[in-house]
Design an enzyme around this catalytic site. Structure first.
Site, PDB file in Angstrom:
ATOM      1  N   HIS A 168       5.542 -13.065  71.340  1.00 53.99           N
ATOM      2  CA  HIS A 168       5.221 -12.354  70.099  1.00 53.99           C
ATOM      3  C   HIS A 168       6.489 -11.714  69.551  1.00 53.99           C
ATOM      4  CE1 HIS A 168       2.280 -10.940  67.265  1.00 53.99           C
ATOM      5  NE2 HIS A 168       2.687  -9.677  67.398  1.00 53.99           N
ATOM      6  N   SER A 220       3.208 -10.743  62.310  1.00 53.07           N
ATOM      7  CA  SER A 220       2.021 -10.274  63.015  1.00 53.07           C
ATOM      8  C   SER A 220       0.985  -9.725  62.027  1.00 53.07           C
ATOM      9  CB  SER A 220       2.430  -9.231  64.065  1.00 53.07           C
ATOM     10  OG  SER A 220       1.371  -8.937  64.946  1.00 53.07           O
ATOM     11  N   ASP A 236       2.853 -16.945  72.548  1.00 53.91           N
ATOM     12  CA  ASP A 236       2.404 -15.651  72.021  1.00 53.91           C
ATOM     13  C   ASP A 236       1.137 -15.195  72.744  1.00 53.91           C
ATOM     14  OD1 ASP A 236       1.606 -13.446  70.476  1.00 53.91           O
ATOM     15  OD2 ASP A 236       2.351 -14.353  68.630  1.00 53.91           O
TER      16      ASP A 236
END
Length: 257
Positions: free
Chosen positions: A232, A145, A200
């Site tokens: 995610h 991320s 995601d």
């Protein structure tokens, strides 16, 4: 967007990642006995966590790398400093650099000033490791991320060729051509692995898809892997592939002691 909903991606990120790692460890084989430790080259893997997470929470990852080639690998799981984050209405949390909006799209703005500060810190860690005698091509930067975005920036702006950079659910954190012009020919030879879940909803898949074309324009090799149904988070399949990807790139003959 209300403040409570703005914080949801961070909470979801930490929880989902922890559950995933716990599941992987339960299903993974025990650490194999390594007889060829003396033949393994020294290597270094730096893992950069996502927004609101911490380094120690990600340390179980290293237990999955059981191949003899990782016998002399040193891992580092630093924690980001706590600072205000714009997308969460200024709430203070572990963050490598400021993020203006969530979900992140292919056109989301980036605070390049705070990004570059984080990049310099990563470069300091890399420099110290190389100073101990580790071959730069045995240095791997990985991140999830926000940590994935920082991984990309750190690898591209480092003046030497590294072993590789692995981006998980990240994005291209560059807005201007000024930073792109700083990428050296040596840095362009560092291979990039990019993994992204199609489902995601925090860093949209379109943000991940924008990565390979950007890197291709810059002249950098990138392997992109899409994971259907993955939100995610990081799954077992991604980490297993990461192990094989790094293993295939480790320098097995090193002059380091």
């Amino acid at each position: 967007m209300k403040p409570s909903s703005a914080l949801k991606p961070v909470a979801l990120l930490a929880f989902t990642f922890s559950i995933t790692i716990f599941t992987i460890l339960l299903s993974s084989p025990s650490q194999a006995t390594i007889d060829s430790k003396s033949m393994a080259s020294r290597s270094f893997i730096l893992w950069l966590h996502g927004l609101g997470d911490s380094g120690p929470a990600n340390e179980p990852i290293k237990a999955l790398f059981t191949s003899p080639q990782f016998a002399n690998t040193r891992w580092s799981f630093p924690s980001a400093p706590s600072q205000p984050v714009t997308c969460n209405y200024g709430s203070v949390m572990p963050s490598w650099f400021d993020i203006h909006e969530i979900p992140i799209t292919s056109s989301s703005p980036t605070d390049e000033s705070s990004l570059l500060k984080a990049v310099r810190n990563v470069h300091t860690v890399i420099d110290k490791e190389i100073a101990t005698g580790v071959d730069p091509k045995n240095v791997f930067i990985c991140g999830f991320s926000q940590g994935g975005a920082l991984t990309l920036a750190s690898v591209l702006l480092y003046p030497k060729t590294l072993g590789g950079g692995a981006v998980f659910s990240g994005w291209v954190p560059f807005n201007s051509t000024t930073l792109i012009e700083q990428i050296t020919p040596e840095a362009k030879r560092t291979p990039i692995l990019w993994s992204h879940g199609i489902a995601d909803g925090t860093v949209l898949f379109e943000a991940g898809q924008a990565g390979p074309p950007f890197l291709q324009r810059v002249g950098i090799n990138c392997e992109f892997k899409a994971y259907p149904g993955l939100a995610h988070s990081i799954n077992n399949q991604e980490l297993q592939y990461l192990e094989s990807w790094i293993k295939s790139r480790l320098q097995t003959t090193s002059s380091s002691n």
